[in-house]
Motif scaffolding. Structure first.
Motif, short mmCIF file in Angstrom:
data_model
loop_
_atom_site.label_atom_id
_atom_site.label_comp_id
_atom_site.label_asym_id
_atom_site.label_seq_id
_atom_site.Cartn_x
_atom_site.Cartn_y
_atom_site.Cartn_z
N UNK A 1 0.84 -1.22 0.00
CA UNK A 1 0.00 0.00 0.00
C UNK A 1 0.86 1.26 0.00
N UNK A 2 1.97 1.22 0.74
CA UNK A 2 2.85 2.39 0.79
C UNK A 2 3.58 2.59 -0.55
N UNK A 3 3.89 1.48 -1.21
CA UNK A 3 4.62 1.57 -2.49
C UNK A 3 3.70 1.96 -3.65
N UNK A 4 2.49 1.42 -3.66
CA UNK A 4 1.63 1.54 -4.85
C UNK A 4 0.30 2.25 -4.58
N UNK A 5 0.06 2.58 -3.32
CA UNK A 5 -1.18 3.26 -2.96
C UNK A 5 -2.22 2.28 -2.45
N UNK A 6 -2.97 2.69 -1.41
CA UNK A 6 -3.96 1.79 -0.83
C UNK A 6 -5.12 1.46 -1.77
N UNK A 7 -5.46 2.34 -2.71
CA UNK A 7 -6.56 2.04 -3.63
C UNK A 7 -6.22 0.82 -4.49
N UNK A 8 -4.98 0.74 -4.94
CA UNK A 8 -4.53 -0.44 -5.70
C UNK A 8 -4.65 -1.70 -4.83
N UNK A 9 -4.21 -1.59 -3.60
CA UNK A 9 -4.26 -2.74 -2.68
C UNK A 9 -5.71 -3.20 -2.47
N UNK A 10 -6.62 -2.25 -2.24
CA UNK A 10 -8.03 -2.60 -2.02
C UNK A 10 -8.60 -3.34 -3.23
N UNK A 11 -8.30 -2.82 -4.43
CA UNK A 11 -8.83 -3.43 -5.65
C UNK A 11 -8.36 -4.87 -5.78
N UNK A 12 -7.08 -5.12 -5.51
CA UNK A 12 -6.53 -6.48 -5.64
C UNK A 12 -7.05 -7.39 -4.52
#
Length: 207
Positions: free
Chosen positions: A132-143
């Protein structure tokens, strides 16, 4: 935008890429039928990554993430070996500035279902927070949603949502993708499983 994980490396390619990075002996250990050998190999990789500078980590990240997804793989029967795999992923997400969405998607797909395992939740959670810190939490949530929706066990959805409630508190609601988060909560509130409903309510509360 959301990105799917890359196709898994074949065993031959995995052996070649990981041998180039960490040496033949380590790769032989990772393929061993003895869990203590696999753990020893993973420990060497973790220590080497800890010692790397950013450039070295950037050179190692893609092949390490994709290689370890194949050998020892996410279905390894020993929780200590898998814990070390997740620790390696977390360290790379933190150190490698070239950590990509494909790398992140691979890590999240491996960790999501393991959030239900008490012994793996802590190292898995650290790896996800670093993604989440590297790519953003929105990306993490989607995956995470893709992984949870694809899992047969409803506990994967409830644990993923509980984890995300903590992420919302840490990163702020707007960084997490409000529309996606609300949509996921609405879908989960419609499930019959009470733990999923409760986790969705907790997530909405955090938002």
């Amino acid at each position: 935008e959301d990105v799917d994980p890359p196709p898994a490396l074949g065993e031959t390619e995995t052996r070649e890429k990981l041998s180039n990075l960490y040496g033949n002996e380590v790769v032989t250990q990772l393929s061993s039928g003895m869990w203590k050998d696999r753990l020893a190999g993973m420990t060497v990789i973790f220590e080497q990554i800890q010692a790397m500078d950013t450039d070295s980590a950037n050179g190692a990240v893609e092949h390490t993430v994709r290689g370890l997804a194949t050998t020892p793989g996410f279905d390894d029967s020993n929780f200590q070996v898998l814990s070390k795999v997740f620790e390696v992923f977390g360290a790379l997400a933190k150190k490698a500035t070239s950590f990509s969405k494909k790398d992140g998607a691979c890590v999240v797909s491996g960790v999501t279902e393991k959030l239900t395992d008490v012994k793996l939740r802590a190292p898995g959670t650290v790896a996800l927070v670093n993604v989440a810190e590297a790519l953003g939490p929105a990306f993490l949530f989607a995956r995470l949603r893709v992984g949870a929706d694809g899992a047969k066990n409803p506990k994967v959805t409830s644990e993923a949502l509980l984890f995300c409630a903590g992420v919302v508190a840490e990163f702020g609601v707007h960084a997490c993708g409000v529309a996606l988060a609300i949509d996921w909560c609405k879908a989960s509130l419609g499930l019959t499983n009470p733990a999923c409903k409760a986790a969705a309510a907790k997530m909405l509360g955090a938002m």
